[in-house]
Motif scaffolding. Sequence first.
Motif, PDB file in Angstrom:
ATOM      1  N   LEU B  17      23.478  72.630  47.706  1.00  0.00           N
ATOM      2  CA  LEU B  17      22.430  73.611  47.394  1.00  0.00           C
ATOM      3  C   LEU B  17      22.405  73.901  45.899  1.00  0.00           C
ATOM      4  CD1 LEU B  17      22.565  76.223  50.287  1.00  0.00           C
ATOM      5  CD2 LEU B  17      20.920  74.410  49.890  1.00  0.00           C
ATOM      6  N   LEU B  18      23.583  73.966  45.303  1.00  0.00           N
ATOM      7  CA  LEU B  18      23.674  74.216  43.864  1.00  0.00           C
ATOM      8  C   LEU B  18      23.006  73.079  43.096  1.00  0.00           C
ATOM      9  CD1 LEU B  18      25.013  76.621  42.578  1.00  0.00           C
ATOM     10  CD2 LEU B  18      26.995  75.218  42.094  1.00  0.00           C
ATOM     11  N   ASP B  26      11.787  73.774  41.282  1.00  0.00           N
ATOM     12  CA  ASP B  26      10.590  74.342  41.896  1.00  0.00           C
ATOM     13  C   ASP B  26      10.791  74.731  43.345  1.00  0.00           C
ATOM     14  OD1 ASP B  26       9.362  73.923  39.550  1.00  0.00           O
ATOM     15  OD2 ASP B  26       8.605  71.923  40.108  1.00  0.00           O
ATOM     16  N   ILE B  27      11.944  74.386  43.876  1.00  0.00           N
ATOM     17  CA  ILE B  27      12.153  74.652  45.299  1.00  0.00           C
ATOM     18  C   ILE B  27      12.093  76.161  45.551  1.00  0.00           C
ATOM     19  CG2 ILE B  27      14.661  74.833  45.181  1.00  0.00           C
ATOM     20  CD1 ILE B  27      14.615  73.117  47.787  1.00  0.00           C
ATOM     21  N   SER B  28      11.444  76.529  46.676  1.00  0.00           N
ATOM     22  CA  SER B  28      11.210  77.958  46.877  1.00  0.00           C
ATOM     23  C   SER B  28      12.479  78.643  47.378  1.00  0.00           C
ATOM     24  CB  SER B  28      10.084  78.157  47.891  1.00  0.00           C
ATOM     25  OG  SER B  28      10.580  77.959  49.181  1.00  0.00           O
ATOM     26  N   ARG B  29      12.519  79.946  47.102  1.00  0.00           N
ATOM     27  CA  ARG B  29      13.671  80.748  47.505  1.00  0.00           C
ATOM     28  C   ARG B  29      13.846  80.703  49.013  1.00  0.00           C
ATOM     29  NH1 ARG B  29      12.326  85.992  45.225  1.00  0.00           N
ATOM     30  NH2 ARG B  29      11.562  86.574  47.260  1.00  0.00           N
ATOM     31  N   ARG B  30      12.687  80.721  49.689  1.00  0.00           N
ATOM     32  CA  ARG B  30      12.685  80.730  51.148  1.00  0.00           C
ATOM     33  C   ARG B  30      13.403  79.502  51.715  1.00  0.00           C
ATOM     34  NH1 ARG B  30       9.868  83.833  54.724  1.00  0.00           N
ATOM     35  NH2 ARG B  30       8.925  85.313  53.310  1.00  0.00           N
ATOM     36  N   THR B  31      13.088  78.348  51.131  1.00  0.00           N
ATOM     37  CA  THR B  31      13.703  77.102  51.615  1.00  0.00           C
ATOM     38  C   THR B  31      15.212  77.154  51.435  1.00  0.00           C
ATOM     39  OG1 THR B  31      11.770  76.126  50.597  1.00  0.00           O
ATOM     40  CG2 THR B  31      13.349  74.623  51.585  1.00  0.00           C
ATOM     41  N   LEU B 106      17.426  82.847  42.145  1.00  0.00           N
ATOM     42  CA  LEU B 106      18.552  83.414  42.908  1.00  0.00           C
ATOM     43  C   LEU B 106      19.407  82.355  43.580  1.00  0.00           C
ATOM     44  CD1 LEU B 106      16.662  86.243  44.773  1.00  0.00           C
ATOM     45  CD2 LEU B 106      18.306  86.568  42.966  1.00  0.00           C
ATOM     46  N   SER B 107      19.333  81.112  43.077  1.00  0.00           N
ATOM     47  CA  SER B 107      19.907  80.047  43.883  1.00  0.00           C
ATOM     48  C   SER B 107      21.391  80.218  44.162  1.00  0.00           C
ATOM     49  CB  SER B 107      19.691  78.730  43.184  1.00  0.00           C
ATOM     50  OG  SER B 107      20.297  78.817  41.917  1.00  0.00           O
TER      51      SER B 107
END
Lengths: 511, 494
Positions: B17-18, B26-31, B106-107
């Motif tokens: 994930l990191l 660009d990946i969304s927070r939701r994903t 917030l990743s």
Amino acid sequence: MSPLEIVILLPLVAALAIWLGAPARLTSVGTAFLNLLLVLGLAWNFKSASAGKAGFAYESARIVLDNPAISFAVGADGLAIILALLTALVALAAVWQINPDKPGIYHIASHLIAGGAFGAFLSTDVFFLYAFHELALIPTLIMIANHGHGDDEYRKSVAWKTTVYLGVGSLILLAGLAWLVLEFSSGGKLTFDLMALKAQAAATPLPKGTQSTIAFILLIGFGTLVSLFPLHSWAAPAYATAPTPVAMLHSGVLKKFGLYGLIRIVLPLLPEGFYCPCVQNALLFMLLGNILIMGFVTIHQKRLDDVLANSSVMHMGYIFLGLSAGTETALRGAVLLMFAHGISIALLFGLAGRMRNQIGTLELNKLGGLGAHAPVFTVLFAFGAFASIGLPGLANFAGEVMIFLGSFTNFGSTSFGPLQWAVVGALWGVVMSAVYMLRAYRSIFQGTAMAGHFVTDPSWSQRVPFVLLAAVLLVAGCCPWILLGLFKTDLATLTDAASTAVQSATKAVSH
Amino acid sequence: MSVFTIEAFLAILGLVLLMIEAFAPDISRRTLAALSIGGTALALVLFFTVASHETSSLPAFVQPWMKLDSLAIFYKGLSLVITLLVLWLMHECAPYLSKYTVDGRLSELFSLPLIVCAGMMWMAAATDLVTVFVALELVTVSFYVLVAFARKSNLALEAGVKYLILGALSTGILVFGIAWIYGATGSLSFEGISAALAKPETSKVPALLGAAFLLAGLGFKVAAAPFQSWVPDVYQGAPIPVTTFLSVGSKAAGFVVLTRTVEALIGEHSIIGPEVKALLLVLGALTVLLGSLPAIFQQSVKRLLGYSSISHAGYLILALACGDSIRTGMTSGGIVAFYLATYLPMTVLAFLVLAVLRVNGQGEDIRDFRGLGKRSPLLALALTLALASLAGLPLTAGFMGKLFVFFSLVDHAYWGALVCATIGAAAGFYYYFRAIVAIYSTEGSSNEPLKLNIASKVGATVLAVVIVVLGVYPKPLQHTLTKPVEVAAKASAH
């Protein structure tokens, strides 16, 4: 499922239903009425249900924990049935008299307190007996802090004082109970089951020193909850500040938990401890403090709610006297007085609350001549006041007389010991009760009315709860055997243990 | 598949994930949240299927350093549950948290907890001090980042710095203690230490010194006095989900290590047993008092919960100090595990309510609770139950654990500690009730209903129900925990 479980759960379910949005007044009064009918039915049927049983009737047990063995166990003997009856009566009166303009939390809190009281009186497991009492305390404290009388600052401070006293009292109680349970442990197994504990206490009683230490700890713990002198100072401000239904339920019903606990746990499990001279003498001093010192304090009060609140603290002294004597007559009298005091103080607090709503003050020197405008109200108040003084024909009288006679004879002993002296002192309490109650009655209802201060008689539907309580006082006063007949052997076994303990103590002294 | 695979999966998922965040900004927070929560949930399900097998074991290459006893399995499960709840809380808090980061991203918030979780799970099974140390550092270093996550908030920065400095110091002390213990006993494994301490020829003073440093280092992790002063500030400054994680996850992990350490140090014929017991009793009593007495004066709920968490740590240390109790048939490890399991729902619930208030633009003071009874009856009731349970009222989850601790103290006749515990519990009544009274106070600052999404409603209801069920019917939980007791009893009988 035992019917007693329904009695306990019904008020809790009602509270939940009102929280979820059920019509508050209808649900509340309906449930309380239903529960009263149920308890009356159980009391009616009690003789046949308990016939041939040594212990409790209507028993059931659900295991919730294996070690320590704790189960949600219920059962009723005469003592529990009488107190359940008291709870049902006061609960109905308390929720019925709540003004329709009050928010639903009044009903929710009242039912939680009632449910907790039912649970405490009907549980035959020490853990649940303790836990249900705690459950009833929380709504009491929240209601005093948020909906009590007086300004914000004052009622918060009263609520904190009460919280700290009752919290510490319950913790001391818990420590005592934990010790008690530990002492009765066998082979790495602990049990909270009252019957199992009783069996063990009968088979292998604890050594005397341990007994008296635990008995003293429990006396302090339970005593704080019953406002035993000098641990009483939370009680009077709390009752004077609490909203009316809470004052009725706590002073009338919940406070009896401490006395009930002494009769239910300490007397049968630690007879030698409770009746050893050191614990006895300490108790006699404390209860005389309740009766005499609090009597004088009550005489000095200037407001009706303070008079009632302090008188309620004072009257606990008589009941302690009955326990301290331990004879069958005195114990029966004590239970009868628990019932009678609960009904009479609930009636008085209910009427005082009504008066405060209408006039806005309870200062004795600002009131007067109310009797001319509100004859029914006056008569109802007179029932409560005269019962509280101990007038023959009303329930309290029967209880007090039995306590005094039973304590004075004390297992037929001819010696004039500390107990007998305590009875002599306690008798003066009756005189003091008469002084403050009659004075309050005179200054409120007789004489000339002050301008602008009137009460009106309650409407017919609002009379019901008060008439109910007054009628119970009269019936129980004239025919106390209706209640006393519910006892079978449950107090006799206690008094056997007490008499052995007392006699061995006297022997030890005389040697 | 073994439990170890699941742990490795979690750690790798965290790293992946990191990486995703680093190379696909660009990946969304939701994903990210979905991946992380989904991964943990999957791990939890797998864990329960694996752990229920009697024969589940660890791969051979970790067996020298890890052991899969029931205590380990219990704490691993607890770590997974709290991580899942914390990730969900992070998702709930994301809207307001993103205001406090530099680029609004917030990743790490969704990847670091996974790594922490893996660390906690390893710690639960560790059988020697080096493994403990490595796992502990994995957890602590991740927490350094998480605590200071809301970088634009001064309070968070202050919390981060305090946690970093004191954490590093305590790590140093811990290593120092491990070195002394190794010097004195010649072993790093708990079994070896216990065996060496039982021999009369082992020199006492170095062992005592090592034990003292070891306990001091671990004391910092579980917030025991006198190493507790960081707690209120860090709890207040850290984002709500991280505070929750610290107060349940980090504490549980610290206590599993402390349980094993203390068991090794005060074993049956230990030459330093009495001294360590006395030390723990004093520390425990002090922790209860230093937690509950200052709590009386707090206005901020987060600080209040911080002090409350200190005092809870105190009860747990007292339970450990007592050791196993013969008359009650309970092991101290069992009591601590039971206590922590009941501590989880109430703490998470209290922080959940704080998070909801925060998302609705409210502060974290007790007076922000005012009128909650009108604004959201559900949350009000749930919070009341959580606070009553924290106070240790009967019929709620928090009571039984406290009762067991009191039983142990009475059983061993540690009267001084009992008095301190009683004072702490009485003070607890006061400060928790102050919050409860505020909830139902009529003079609310605002009367508009709180906005609650379905997930919060369901979460609050479930946690509240768990609190009541554990309080009224604790038998199933005790059953899962008594297994180790019986096994231990059998083992000692042979």
